[in-house]
Design an enzyme around this catalytic site. Structure first.
Site, PDB file in Angstrom:
ATOM      1  CG  HIS A  33       2.488  19.803 -15.246  1.00 31.55           C
ATOM      2  ND1 HIS A  33       1.819  20.624 -16.112  1.00 31.55           N
ATOM      3  CD2 HIS A  33       2.776  18.669 -15.929  1.00 31.55           C
ATOM      4  CE1 HIS A  33       1.692  19.997 -17.274  1.00 31.55           C
ATOM      5  NE2 HIS A  33       2.271  18.809 -17.192  1.00 31.55           N
ATOM      6  CG  ASP A  52       7.275  11.737 -16.267  1.00 26.26           C
ATOM      7  OD1 ASP A  52       6.857  10.871 -17.045  1.00 26.26           O
ATOM      8  OD2 ASP A  52       7.504  12.911 -16.610  1.00 26.26           O
ATOM      9  CB  SER A 106       6.715  15.531 -26.991  1.00 30.37           C
ATOM     10  OG  SER A 106       5.620  15.408 -26.114  1.00 30.37           O
ATOM     11  CG  HIS A 126       8.565  16.761 -22.213  1.00 26.21           C
ATOM     12  ND1 HIS A 126       7.361  16.519 -21.618  1.00 26.21           N
ATOM     13  CD2 HIS A 126       8.310  16.758 -23.563  1.00 26.21           C
ATOM     14  CE1 HIS A 126       6.420  16.393 -22.543  1.00 26.21           C
ATOM     15  NE2 HIS A 126       6.977  16.525 -23.731  1.00 26.21           N
ATOM     16  NE  ARG A 175      -0.453  13.309 -17.495  1.00 29.06           N
ATOM     17  CZ  ARG A 175       0.551  13.930 -18.099  1.00 29.06           C
ATOM     18  NH1 ARG A 175       0.852  13.612 -19.351  1.00 29.06           N
ATOM     19  NH2 ARG A 175       1.251  14.857 -17.483  1.00 29.06           N
TER      20      ARG A 175
HETATM   21  N1  CMX Z   1      11.896  20.391  -7.730  1.00 29.73           N
HETATM   22  C1  CMX Z   1      12.599  21.505  -7.400  1.00 29.73           C
HETATM   23  N2  CMX Z   1      12.312  22.732  -7.876  1.00 29.73           N
HETATM   24  C2  CMX Z   1      11.240  22.843  -8.683  1.00 29.73           C
HETATM   25  C3  CMX Z   1      10.433  21.751  -9.026  1.00 29.73           C
HETATM   26  C4  CMX Z   1      10.805  20.458  -8.534  1.00 29.73           C
HETATM   27  N3  CMX Z   1      10.144  19.362  -8.858  1.00 29.73           N
HETATM   28  N4  CMX Z   1       9.438  22.174  -9.833  1.00 29.73           N
HETATM   29  C5  CMX Z   1       9.626  23.504  -9.993  1.00 29.73           C
HETATM   30  N5  CMX Z   1      10.715  23.909  -9.302  1.00 29.73           N
HETATM   31  C6  CMX Z   1      11.319  25.231  -9.276  1.00 29.73           C
HETATM   32  C7  CMX Z   1      11.731  25.638 -10.680  1.00 29.73           C
HETATM   33  O1  CMX Z   1      12.982  25.054 -11.039  1.00 29.73           O
HETATM   34  C8  CMX Z   1      11.770  27.142 -10.567  1.00 29.73           C
HETATM   35  O2  CMX Z   1      12.937  27.515  -9.867  1.00 29.73           O
HETATM   36  P1  CMX Z   1      13.780  28.834 -10.283  1.00 29.73           P
HETATM   37  O3  CMX Z   1      12.794  29.972 -10.185  1.00 29.73           O
HETATM   38  O4  CMX Z   1      14.868  28.864  -9.268  1.00 29.73           O
HETATM   39  O5  CMX Z   1      14.247  28.618 -11.687  1.00 29.73           O
HETATM   40  C9  CMX Z   1      10.566  27.417  -9.645  1.00 29.73           C
HETATM   41  O6  CMX Z   1      10.348  26.209  -8.902  1.00 29.73           O
HETATM   42  C10 CMX Z   1       9.299  27.798 -10.379  1.00 29.73           C
HETATM   43  O7  CMX Z   1       9.005  26.789 -11.328  1.00 29.73           O
HETATM   44  P2  CMX Z   1       7.492  26.487 -11.740  1.00 29.73           P
HETATM   45  O8  CMX Z   1       6.927  27.714 -12.358  1.00 29.73           O
HETATM   46  O9  CMX Z   1       6.758  25.905 -10.579  1.00 29.73           O
HETATM   47  O10 CMX Z   1       7.659  25.308 -12.805  1.00 29.73           O
HETATM   48  P3  CMX Z   1       7.963  25.431 -14.359  1.00 29.73           P
HETATM   49  O11 CMX Z   1       6.688  25.635 -15.079  1.00 29.73           O
HETATM   50  O12 CMX Z   1       9.053  26.419 -14.621  1.00 29.73           O
HETATM   51  O13 CMX Z   1       8.572  23.993 -14.671  1.00 29.73           O
HETATM   52  C11 CMX Z   1       8.695  21.626 -14.577  1.00 29.73           C
HETATM   53  C12 CMX Z   1       7.763  22.839 -14.709  1.00 29.73           C
HETATM   54  C13 CMX Z   1       7.866  20.376 -14.828  1.00 29.73           C
HETATM   55  C14 CMX Z   1       9.801  21.725 -15.632  1.00 29.73           C
HETATM   56  C15 CMX Z   1       9.281  21.632 -13.144  1.00 29.73           C
HETATM   57  O14 CMX Z   1       8.240  21.504 -12.203  1.00 29.73           O
HETATM   58  C16 CMX Z   1      10.308  20.538 -12.934  1.00 29.73           C
HETATM   59  O15 CMX Z   1      11.474  20.749 -13.250  1.00 29.73           O
HETATM   60  N6  CMX Z   1       9.875  19.341 -12.423  1.00 29.73           N
HETATM   61  C17 CMX Z   1      10.762  18.186 -12.303  1.00 29.73           C
HETATM   62  C18 CMX Z   1      10.973  17.522 -13.646  1.00 29.73           C
HETATM   63  C19 CMX Z   1       9.753  16.748 -14.077  1.00 29.73           C
HETATM   64  O16 CMX Z   1       9.184  15.980 -13.303  1.00 29.73           O
HETATM   65  N7  CMX Z   1       9.361  16.911 -15.345  1.00 29.73           N
HETATM   66  C20 CMX Z   1       8.245  16.145 -15.920  1.00 29.73           C
HETATM   67  C21 CMX Z   1       7.020  16.991 -16.216  1.00 29.73           C
HETATM   68  C22 CMX Z   1       5.951  16.169 -16.885  1.00 29.73           C
HETATM   69  C23 CMX Z   1       6.233  16.054 -18.363  1.00 29.73           C
HETATM   70  O17 CMX Z   1       6.166  17.050 -19.083  1.00 29.73           O
HETATM   71  O18 CMX Z   1       6.555  14.957 -18.816  1.00 29.73           O
END
Ligand code: CMX
Length: 435
Positions: free
Chosen positions: A318, A373, A241, A271, A327
Site C-alpha cells: 500500500h 483487495d 479515485s 488501484h 478493511r
Molecule cells: N508485489 C511486488 N512488488 C511490490 C508490491 C507487491 N505487492 N508492492 C510494492 N512492490 C514493489 C514496488 O513495485 C516497488 O518496486 P520498484 O522499486 O522496483 O519499482 C517497491 O516494491 C517499492 O514500492 P512501495 O513503496 O512499497 O509501494 P508503492 O507505494 O510504490 O505502491 C502499490 C503501492 C499498492 C501500488 C503496490 O504495493 C502494489 O503494486 N501492490 C499490488 C497492487 C495492489 O494490490 N493494489 C491495490 C492497492 C489498494 C487500492 O488502492 O485499491
C-alpha cells in the site's frame, strides 16, 4: 429542505467560515515541506488537500470521522437480524459527522429509492457497447451518460450563485448514489446473464436491493455486500479515485463528470482493479499447482515464481498503510464468522502467512501486508459471484459514498480550482547543483 441537507448546510457553513478566517490570518504558516523523493515518488505523504470525510493513518488504518471499522460495525444502524452496518449510515456520518439514528437511515434508504429511477437512454447507451467491453468501461460510460440529469449543470447554466453550489451538488450526489446500484446491476446482468434483468425491490435497503438486482438473494451475501459497501467507501483524499474526483470537481465539473473520472482511476490495476487481479492470480496458482488445497510450501513457490517473472503480488502492499489493512481484517472476520468451510477463503488465509515474509525479503517493499483487495474476491466467489471483471464495479458503487460526500464538502467550503506546480527534470538538476 430535508434534515440531512439542512444539517449539512449548517455544519459546512461553520467550517467554511472558520477556515476562511484562519487562512486569512495564518495563510503563510508552513505545515509541510516537500523532498525531491516525494516529488519524484508520486507525492507520497505530501499534505496538499483538505478532506473531511475520513483520515488514513499508516498504522491504525482508516477512520471515518474518527470511527475505525470495528467501531462503525458496532455503532452504525443495521437491519434487524443483521450483524453488518448499513452503508446509508456511513454516508450520513461522512456528511455531517454524526452517527445517525435508525429512523434517519431508514429515511435515507427511502430517499435514495425515490431518486433511483434510471432514464431509458442510459440503458440504450450501455447497450451500444460490445457486451464484452470491460464492466468498468460500461460503468464509466453509464455514469457519463447520466450527466444530462445534473442539477448543478442545469442551474449553473441558468446563473447559479457561488453560495448555492453546494445545494445543487448535494442534489446531484444524492441522485447519483441512488441510481448507481441499478446501473451497476444492469451491467452485471447484461454481461453475464444474457441481459436477463431483475427489477428493483423497493422495500429493500440500498445494499440489499443491489444484491437483489444482481440476482443474489442469499441473506449472507446481502450482509457481506452491506459490509463491503461500507468499508470500501472512502480512504481519505489522496488515493487515485478520490483525488481524481476532487481534481475534476475543482474545475466545477458536476458530480457525474467528476465521479466518472474517479472511476476511470479506480479501474487501474494498481488501484481498484487489483480486486479482480487477486482472484485471477489465485485461480492461476491453483491451476498451475493442480490442486484446490495447496500446501504453504507450494504457495510460497508460486509467489516466488510470480515475483521472478517481474510481476507484482496483487492485493499486497500500500502507498500509505504500513500494517495489515483493517478493511482486509473486517472481511477476514466476516469470513471467520460465516465461511469457515470455504476452500478458496482458506487459500487467502494461507497467503496471509506466506506472502509478507517473501515480500519483506525483497528489501524494497514498504508494506508487505494485505490491502483491501486481498480478501474480497474469495468471499464473492464463495457466494457465486464468479465474474472477476465485475469486482471493481462493486468497489466503485461503494466509493461513490465517500467521494461524493467529499465533493459536497468541497463545494460548500468553496475550494478553488486545483493547480499544483510542476517542474522539469532540468530544473531539478539545476537545484541540486545550487545546493
Ligand atoms: N508485489 C511486488 N512488488 C511490490 C508490491 C507487491 N505487492 N508492492 C510494492 N512492490 C514493489 C514496488 O513495485 C516497488 O518496486 P520498484 O522499486 O522496483 O519499482 C517497491 O516494491 C517499492 O514500492 P512501495 O513503496 O512499497 O509501494 P508503492 O507505494 O510504490 O505502491 C502499490 C503501492 C499498492 C501500488 C503496490 O504495493 C502494489 O503494486 N501492490 C499490488 C497492487 C495492489 O494490490 N493494489 C491495490 C492497492 C489498494 C487500492 O488502492 O485499491
Amino acid at each position: 429542505m430535508d434534515e440531512l441537507k439542512r444539517k449539512f448546510g449548517e455544519k459546512s457553513r461553520e467550517v467554511h467560515i472558520k477556515l476562511r478566517s484562519l487562512v486569512k490570518s495564518e495563510g503563510n504558516k508552513v505545515l509541510d515541506q516537500v523532498t525531491l523523493g516525494q516529488i519524484h515518488g508520486g507525492m507520497r505523504g505530501v499534505k496538499s488537500m483538505i478532506w473531511e470525510t475520513s483520515n488514513l493513518d499508516a498504522h491504525e488504518g482508516i477512520k471515518f470521522r474518527g470511527y475505525n471499522i470495528p467501531q462503525l460495525r458496532a455503532e452504525l444502524p443495521r437491519l434487524n437480524g443483521s450483524d453488518e452496518p448499513l452503508p446509508e449510515g456511513l454516508f450520513w456520518l461522512m456528511m455531517v459527522g454524526e452517527i445517525p439514528t435508525k429512523e434517519q437511515v431508514t429515511w435515507l434508504a427511502d430517499e435514495w429509492e425515490r431518486r433511483s429511477k434510471l432514464p431509458d437512454y442510459v440503458f440504450r447507451t450501455i447497450d451500444a457497447l460490445p457486451v464484452d467491453a470491460h464492466p468498468m468501461t460500461q460503468f464509466c460510460v453509464g455514469i457519463n451518460s447520466l450527466q444530462s440529469e445534473s442539477v448543478f449543470g442545469r442551474r449553473y447554466a441558468e446563473g447559479l450563485a457561488k453560495k448555492d453550489y453546494w445545494d445543487a451538488t448535494y442534489e446531484d450526489a444524492m441522485n447519483l448514489i441512488a441510481k448507481l446500484p441499478h446501473l451497476a446491476a444492469y451491467i452485471y446482468r447484461r454481461c453475464f446473464y444474457d441481459g436477463n434483468q431483475i427489477a428493483p425491490a423497493n422495500s429493500l435497503d440500498w445494499g440489499g436491493n443491489f444484491a437483489h438486482m444482481l440476482g443474489k438473494e442469499d441473506e449472507g451475501f446481502k450482509d457481506f455486500l452491506r459490509l463491503y459497501l461500507t468499508v470500501h467507501a472512502d480512504h481519505e483524499g489522496g488515493n487515485a479515485s478520490a483525488h481524481t474526483t476532487h481534481l475534476v470537481g475543482s474545475t466545477l465539473s458536476d458530480a457525474y463528470r467528476s465521479f466518472a473520472a474517479g472511476m476511470n482511476a479506480l479501474a487501474g490495476p494498481l488501484h481498484g482493479l487489483a480486486n479482480q487481479e487477486v482472484i485471477k492470480w489465485i485461480f492461476e496458482m491453483l491451476e498451475d499447482l493442480g490442486t484446490e488445497s495447496p500446501s504453504s510450501h507450494q504457495i510460497a513457490d508460486f509467489v516466488k515464481k510470480t515475483l521472478n517473472a517481474g510481476k507484482i503480488i496483487p492485493g499486497y502492499g500500500h502507498a500509505v498503510l504500513r500494517e495489515p489493512d483493517p478493511r482486509f481484517t473486517a472481511q477476514m472476520k466476516f469470513a471467520e464468522r460465516n465461511l469457515q468451510d470455504s476452500n478458496i477463503v482458506r487459500v487467502v488465509w494461507q497467503l496471509l502467512d506466506v506472502v509478507p515474509p517473501i515480500l519483506q525479503s525483497l528489501g524494497k517493499v514498504k508494506n508487505p501486508w494485505p490491502n483491501v483487495d486481498a480478501h474480497s474476491g474469495a468471499i464473492l466467489v464463495h457466494f457465486g459471484l464468479n465474474e472477476f471483471t465485475y469486482y471493481t464495479v462493486l468497489f466503485g458503487v461503494s466509493r461513490a459514498l465517500g467521494v461524493l460526500a467529499s465533493l459536497c464538502w468541497s463545494r460548500a467550503i468553496g475550494f478553488p480550482l486545483e493547480r499544483p506546480k510542476s517542474v522539469t527534470s532540468e530544473w531539478i538538476f539545476e537545484q541540486m547543483k545550487e545546493n
